[in-house]
Scaffold this motif. Structure first.
Motif, PDB file in Angstrom:
ATOM      1  N   SER A 195       0.834  -1.211   0.000  1.00 15.00           N
ATOM      2  CA  SER A 195       0.000   0.000   0.000  1.00 15.00           C
ATOM      3  C   SER A 195       0.867   1.260   0.000  1.00 15.00           C
ATOM      4  O   SER A 195       0.533   2.258  -0.643  1.00 15.00           O
ATOM      5  N   MET A 196       2.004   1.209   0.708  1.00 19.80           N
ATOM      6  CA  MET A 196       2.910   2.356   0.750  1.00 19.80           C
ATOM      7  C   MET A 196       3.529   2.631  -0.626  1.00 19.80           C
ATOM      8  O   MET A 196       3.571   3.779  -1.097  1.00 19.80           O
ATOM      9  N   GLN A 197       3.961   1.556  -1.303  1.00 19.38           N
ATOM     10  CA  GLN A 197       4.566   1.732  -2.623  1.00 19.38           C
ATOM     11  C   GLN A 197       3.531   2.175  -3.651  1.00 19.38           C
ATOM     12  O   GLN A 197       3.842   2.960  -4.546  1.00 19.38           O
ATOM     13  N   VAL A 198       2.307   1.681  -3.522  1.00 20.06           N
ATOM     14  CA  VAL A 198       1.239   2.117  -4.417  1.00 20.06           C
ATOM     15  C   VAL A 198       1.003   3.617  -4.266  1.00 20.06           C
ATOM     16  O   VAL A 198       0.793   4.327  -5.248  1.00 20.06           O
ATOM     17  N   PHE A 199       1.051   4.100  -3.027  1.00 20.28           N
ATOM     18  CA  PHE A 199       0.902   5.544  -2.788  1.00 20.28           C
ATOM     19  C   PHE A 199       2.030   6.311  -3.470  1.00 20.28           C
ATOM     20  O   PHE A 199       1.798   7.369  -4.070  1.00 20.28           O
ATOM     21  N   PHE A 200       3.268   5.791  -3.379  1.00 20.89           N
ATOM     22  CA  PHE A 200       4.401   6.446  -4.055  1.00 20.89           C
ATOM     23  C   PHE A 200       4.175   6.493  -5.575  1.00 20.89           C
ATOM     24  O   PHE A 200       4.458   7.511  -6.230  1.00 20.89           O
ATOM     25  N   ALA A 219       8.545  -7.937  -1.417  1.00 20.99           N
ATOM     26  CA  ALA A 219       8.052  -6.691  -2.020  1.00 20.99           C
ATOM     27  C   ALA A 219       9.002  -6.228  -3.124  1.00 20.99           C
ATOM     28  O   ALA A 219       8.559  -5.759  -4.186  1.00 20.99           O
ATOM     29  N   PHE A 220      10.298  -6.373  -2.890  1.00 19.55           N
ATOM     30  CA  PHE A 220      11.294  -6.015  -3.906  1.00 19.55           C
ATOM     31  C   PHE A 220      11.062  -6.817  -5.187  1.00 19.55           C
ATOM     32  O   PHE A 220      11.050  -6.261  -6.292  1.00 19.55           O
ATOM     33  N   GLY A 221      10.856  -8.129  -5.035  1.00 21.44           N
ATOM     34  CA  GLY A 221      10.623  -8.980  -6.200  1.00 21.44           C
ATOM     35  C   GLY A 221       9.344  -8.621  -6.940  1.00 21.44           C
ATOM     36  O   GLY A 221       9.326  -8.554  -8.180  1.00 21.44           O
ATOM     37  N   VAL A 222       8.270  -8.361  -6.188  1.00 19.45           N
ATOM     38  CA  VAL A 222       6.980  -8.030  -6.815  1.00 19.45           C
ATOM     39  C   VAL A 222       7.078  -6.733  -7.605  1.00 19.45           C
ATOM     40  O   VAL A 222       6.639  -6.659  -8.766  1.00 19.45           O
ATOM     41  N   PHE A 223       7.657  -5.697  -7.000  1.00 22.13           N
ATOM     42  CA  PHE A 223       7.706  -4.398  -7.671  1.00 22.13           C
ATOM     43  C   PHE A 223       8.754  -4.348  -8.783  1.00 22.13           C
ATOM     44  O   PHE A 223       8.593  -3.584  -9.739  1.00 22.13           O
ATOM     45  N   MET A 224       9.805  -5.145  -8.672  1.00 23.85           N
ATOM     46  CA  MET A 224      10.739  -5.244  -9.789  1.00 23.85           C
ATOM     47  C   MET A 224      10.050  -5.885 -10.994  1.00 23.85           C
ATOM     48  O   MET A 224      10.267  -5.483 -12.139  1.00 23.85           O
ATOM     49  N   TYR A 225       9.205  -6.882 -10.723  1.00 23.48           N
ATOM     50  CA  TYR A 225       8.450  -7.512 -11.800  1.00 23.48           C
ATOM     51  C   TYR A 225       7.467  -6.518 -12.427  1.00 23.48           C
ATOM     52  O   TYR A 225       7.360  -6.429 -13.655  1.00 23.48           O
ATOM     53  N   LEU A 226       6.761  -5.767 -11.574  1.00 23.23           N
ATOM     54  CA  LEU A 226       5.789  -4.799 -12.097  1.00 23.23           C
ATOM     55  C   LEU A 226       6.470  -3.690 -12.892  1.00 23.23           C
ATOM     56  O   LEU A 226       5.938  -3.220 -13.899  1.00 23.23           O
ATOM     57  N   SER A 227       7.649  -3.271 -12.435  1.00 20.02           N
ATOM     58  CA  SER A 227       8.353  -2.181 -13.131  1.00 20.02           C
ATOM     59  C   SER A 227       8.841  -2.607 -14.511  1.00 20.02           C
ATOM     60  O   SER A 227       9.057  -1.760 -15.384  1.00 20.02           O
ATOM     61  N   SER A 228       9.020  -3.918 -14.716  1.00 20.48           N
ATOM     62  CA  SER A 228       9.472  -4.418 -16.022  1.00 20.48           C
ATOM     63  C   SER A 228       8.327  -5.007 -16.852  1.00 20.48           C
ATOM     64  O   SER A 228       8.555  -5.519 -17.943  1.00 20.48           O
ATOM     65  N   ILE A 243       8.084   3.221 -11.540  1.00 21.92           N
ATOM     66  CA  ILE A 243       7.268   2.406 -10.643  1.00 21.92           C
ATOM     67  C   ILE A 243       8.056   1.993  -9.404  1.00 21.92           C
ATOM     68  O   ILE A 243       7.524   2.011  -8.284  1.00 21.92           O
ATOM     69  N   PHE A 244       9.313   1.645  -9.594  1.00 26.37           N
ATOM     70  CA  PHE A 244      10.099   1.176  -8.455  1.00 26.37           C
ATOM     71  C   PHE A 244      11.563   1.500  -8.667  1.00 26.37           C
ATOM     72  O   PHE A 244      12.145   1.150  -9.692  1.00 26.37           O
ATOM     73  N   ASN A 245      12.153   2.192  -7.690  1.00 27.91           N
ATOM     74  CA  ASN A 245      13.580   2.472  -7.701  1.00 27.91           C
ATOM     75  C   ASN A 245      14.276   1.384  -6.864  1.00 27.91           C
ATOM     76  O   ASN A 245      14.050   1.304  -5.650  1.00 27.91           O
ATOM     77  N   PRO A 246      15.075   0.531  -7.488  1.00 26.05           N
ATOM     78  CA  PRO A 246      15.655  -0.624  -6.777  1.00 26.05           C
ATOM     79  C   PRO A 246      16.485  -0.259  -5.554  1.00 26.05           C
ATOM     80  O   PRO A 246      16.625  -1.083  -4.643  1.00 26.05           O
TER      81      PRO A 246
END
Length: 270
Positions: A20-25, A211-220, A237-240
């Motif tokens: 939820s925090m990353q979605v807000f970002f 969370a890192f894995g999920v958002f890395m997947y979404l960013s690509s 979407i996500f800064n590694p």
């Protein structure tokens, strides 16, 4: 199995907070990117009694990035098809100057009002068209969307923190006898609670890397990129590095804080 179940419930709870925090970002970045897009397409029309340079407009209000004079030829051509060329040139001299003003960023409704006031107060400008009604509607929709997402993130945070606290409290009750015995033998409070803190930190690390894995997947993901392209914006979407450090810090902080509250509560009960 019970141990795995306890870990899984804490990891899922922490993961929901991080998600939820990353979605807000992402929403915040999307709104900022959309504002940039809007600022490139949004402009103010000013009518002046005399010719003004771009620097003179910038001096009126700092939000103005550029001023482009609009040619009256197309309007004059429609109105004076049978006029002589000398009369047309004379008409051009008597017409006021029309300017299209570009802005440095997408302004708030208050900044639009100030811009209008500054332009009309300059003495040379007689009329300003700022399309304030359309601007205010779009700006308020952006703010509403951001507030809704923020409210959702806060609700998820509160509910999930209570769930994590409950799970850690259950773990404490299960190990209450062992902690009491260690206390009788003179073990320090931090030593009696070491396993609880280890549980909290390990689960925080697991949730952070998931969370890192999920958002890395979404960013690509090509599908996600296509959705943003459809509305004409490009969003990170996500800064590694930066985002992951924030996620990791939040997860560990929440876990240690809740574990500390439980430990202090246990000390008071003792």
């Amino acid at each position: 199995m019970k141990s795995v179940k306890n870990h899984l419930s804490l990891v899922v709870a922490l993961l929901s907070i991080l998600f939820s925090m990353q979605v807000f970002f992402i929403v915040e970045r999307s709104i900022d990117a959309y504002k940039v897009n809007l600022s490139n397409n949004y402009s103010v029309i000013a009518v002046s009694k005399k010719e003004l340079s771009s620097d003179e407009f910038k001096g009126i209000n700092k939000i103005i990035s550029n001023a482009e004079e609009l040619s009256p030829d197309s309007v004059i051509k429609r109105l004076t098809s049978d006029m002589k060329s000398t009369n047309v040139e004379l008409l051009k001299l008597t017409l006021p100057k029309f300017y299209k003003l570009s802005l440095t960023y997408y302004p708030t409704p208050q900044e639009i009002k100030k811009l209008r006031s500054d332009l009309l107060g300059s003495g040379s400008i007689t009329k300003v068209e700022d399309f304030s009604h359309n601007h205010d509607t779009v700006y308020k929709l952006l703010l509403l969307f951001k507030k809704v997402v923020a409210l959702f993130a806060i609700v998820v945070l509160i509910v999930t923190v209570l769930l994590i606290f409950k799970e850690l409290r259950i773990w404490q009750y299960k190990h209450n006898e062992r902690m009491t015995i260690m206390g009788l033998f003179g073990a320090a409070l931090w030593l009696r609670s070491a396993v609880l803190f280890r549980l909290a930190i390990v689960d925080a690390l697991v949730a952070s890397f998931l969370a890192f894995g999920v958002f890395m997947y979404l960013s690509s993901s090509a599908w996600v990129a296509e959705q943003f392209n459809n509305i004409g914006i490009n969003v990170l979407i996500f800064n590694p590095i930066e985002d992951f450090l924030i996620i990791l810090g939040v997860a560990i902080t929440i876990s240690i804080l809740l574990a500390s509250l439980i430990v202090l509560g246990h000390k008071e009960e003792a």
